[in-house]
Design a protein around this motif. Structure first.
Motif, PDB file in Angstrom:
ATOM      1  N   THR A 217       0.848  -1.192   0.000  1.00  0.00           N
ATOM      2  CA  THR A 217       0.000   0.000   0.000  1.00  0.00           C
ATOM      3  C   THR A 217       0.887   1.248   0.000  1.00  0.00           C
ATOM      4  OG1 THR A 217      -0.186  -0.147   2.423  1.00  0.00           O
ATOM      5  CG2 THR A 217      -1.943  -1.140   1.119  1.00  0.00           C
ATOM      6  N   ASP A 220      -1.934   7.638  -0.924  1.00  0.00           N
ATOM      7  CA  ASP A 220      -2.774   8.141  -2.022  1.00  0.00           C
ATOM      8  C   ASP A 220      -2.194   7.827  -3.402  1.00  0.00           C
ATOM      9  OD1 ASP A 220      -0.671   9.911  -2.170  1.00  0.00           O
ATOM     10  OD2 ASP A 220      -1.843  11.705  -1.706  1.00  0.00           O
ATOM     11  N   LYS A 221      -0.975   7.256  -3.422  1.00  0.00           N
ATOM     12  CA  LYS A 221      -0.390   6.850  -4.713  1.00  0.00           C
ATOM     13  C   LYS A 221      -0.939   5.501  -5.177  1.00  0.00           C
ATOM     14  CE  LYS A 221       3.774   7.437  -3.038  1.00  0.00           C
ATOM     15  NZ  LYS A 221       5.251   7.395  -2.888  1.00  0.00           N
ATOM     16  N   GLY A 222      -1.668   4.813  -4.301  1.00  0.00           N
ATOM     17  CA  GLY A 222      -2.279   3.557  -4.700  1.00  0.00           C
ATOM     18  C   GLY A 222      -1.609   2.340  -4.101  1.00  0.00           C
ATOM     19  N   LYS A 235      -3.892   2.632  -9.177  1.00  0.00           N
ATOM     20  CA  LYS A 235      -3.967   4.041  -8.775  1.00  0.00           C
ATOM     21  C   LYS A 235      -4.732   4.209  -7.464  1.00  0.00           C
ATOM     22  CE  LYS A 235      -8.293   5.402 -11.032  1.00  0.00           C
ATOM     23  NZ  LYS A 235      -8.974   6.405 -11.860  1.00  0.00           N
ATOM     24  N   GLY A 236      -4.347   5.243  -6.717  1.00  0.00           N
ATOM     25  CA  GLY A 236      -5.103   5.623  -5.535  1.00  0.00           C
ATOM     26  C   GLY A 236      -6.117   6.691  -5.915  1.00  0.00           C
ATOM     27  N   TYR A 237      -6.879   7.147  -4.934  1.00  0.00           N
ATOM     28  CA  TYR A 237      -7.887   8.181  -5.180  1.00  0.00           C
ATOM     29  C   TYR A 237      -7.532   9.412  -4.358  1.00  0.00           C
ATOM     30  CZ  TYR A 237     -10.509   4.518  -7.483  1.00  0.00           C
ATOM     31  OH  TYR A 237     -10.884   3.508  -8.338  1.00  0.00           O
ATOM     32  N   VAL A 251      -8.103  -1.128   4.015  1.00  0.00           N
ATOM     33  CA  VAL A 251      -7.650  -1.742   2.760  1.00  0.00           C
ATOM     34  C   VAL A 251      -7.555  -3.258   2.927  1.00  0.00           C
ATOM     35  CG1 VAL A 251      -5.655  -1.968   1.217  1.00  0.00           C
ATOM     36  CG2 VAL A 251      -6.469   0.298   1.879  1.00  0.00           C
ATOM     37  N   MET A 273      -8.731   0.149  -2.775  1.00  0.00           N
ATOM     38  CA  MET A 273      -8.277   1.528  -2.923  1.00  0.00           C
ATOM     39  C   MET A 273      -9.431   2.515  -2.680  1.00  0.00           C
ATOM     40  SD  MET A 273      -5.005   1.463  -3.503  1.00  0.00           S
ATOM     41  CE  MET A 273      -5.086   0.149  -2.277  1.00  0.00           C
ATOM     42  N   ALA A 277      -9.579   5.186   0.526  1.00  0.00           N
ATOM     43  CA  ALA A 277      -9.748   6.624   0.275  1.00  0.00           C
ATOM     44  C   ALA A 277     -10.864   7.208   1.132  1.00  0.00           C
ATOM     45  CB  ALA A 277     -10.039   6.860  -1.205  1.00  0.00           C
TER      46      ALA A 277
END
Length: 300
Positions: A217, A220-222, A235-237, A251, A273, A277
């Protein structure tokens, strides 16, 4: 069904302007009592996402212990195998700064009373499950024993290696999916991560050590998924983070629910993800975990 072997803590949370340095005193704003503990957080995340979940753990014979069990029961989690200890219920003291980052001190209490005997007494429960999920806030030898027991019954195992510590080859041998964050991967692999190349190299070290599947993990980068043959980024959100407490737990909970429902690993990570978020947009541990309805509505 999913069985979670892990910790239950009462989180005592205060808001600070900035996290104090060593020797520095800072003022806290308020004190909230919020049910937490990595094990309970992950179980609660699964329950709120409509997963079928049971938990194995320990609390004290005190008010905090009663509240923690009652909270999980409200999320339809089977608490039959949450045993009562003479030790007090675990407590986590958490400071959350203005950026939403947290600093945590955990006092394990009853969590460290969890024993191999407790796992043996829950053998019938583990046999009926599809997945066993564990973390590292209970004794390491008990975590290893639970994972080994699950593999004996041919169950899928997920280990969230937090709080970060070195793992023996024996533990890794019994893990199907390892889910560290970047700093945990750094400690586990011995590779200092400063670039994408370092990240991939660290992941490959864990695969070489015997990890079958890896989900790293990355906030926010995913996330990064890796197995023996391939790797893939997810991808993250981008959301406004209020409090990152329990983000990793949400997660892990989402991954387990999606896999238990028969979704592919790609589908499970994409779902996780989204859940992660939404979690950082709210304050607290279990209080920040989104329901399945909320996830579906937000990402409609």
């Amino acid at each position: 069904m999913i069985v979670v072997v892990g910790s239950l803590n009462m989180d005592l949370v205060t808001q600070v302007k900035k996290t104090p340095k060593v020797g520095e005193t800072t003022l806290g704003n308020g004190l909230d009592k919020i049910p937490g503990g990595k094990g309970a957080n992950q179980a609660a995340a699964m329950g709120k996402l409509n997963g079928k979940v049971a938990m194995i753990g320990r609390v004290g014979e005190d008010e905090f212990g009663k509240i923690l069990k009652d909270t999980l029961n409200k999320d339809d989690i089977n608490t039959e195998y949450i045993m009562i200890s003479k030790s007090p219920t675990g407590v986590a003291m958490i400071m959350v700064n203005e950026d939403g980052d947290n600093s945590i001190v955990v006092i394990p209490g009853a969590n460290f009373d969890l024993s191999k005997k407790d796992i043996d007494e829950a053998k019938a429960l583990i046999k009926t499950a599809n997945i066993l999920v564990a973390q590292l806030e209970t004794p390491l030898e008990v975590v290893e024993y639970a994972l080994k027991k699950a593999k004996k019954f041919e169950k899928y195992t997920i280990l969230n290696p937090a709080p970060a510590q070195k793992l023996s080859k024996e533990i890794i041998e019994y893990v199907d999916l390892l889910t560290p964050n970047e700093s945990e991967l750094e400690l586990l692999s011995g590779v200092e991560i400063k670039s994408e190349e370092d990240l991939l190299r660290a992941g490959k070290v864990m695969i070489q050590q015997g990890v079958k599947e890896l989900v790293v993990t990355l906030g926010d980068k995913g996330a990064l998924y890796m197995n023996e043959k391939d790797h893939k980024y997810f991808k993250g959100y981008k959301v406004k983070a209020v409090d990152t407490t329990a983000a990793g737990d949400s997660v892990n909970g989402a991954l387990a629910v999606a896999l238990d429902e028969g979704r592919t690993i790609d589908e499970a990570i994409i779902f996780a993800m989204k859940v992660g978020a939404l979690t950082v947009m709210e304050k607290g541990a279990q209080s920040s975990l989104p329901t399945l309805e909320k996830v579906e509505k937000y990402f409609k």
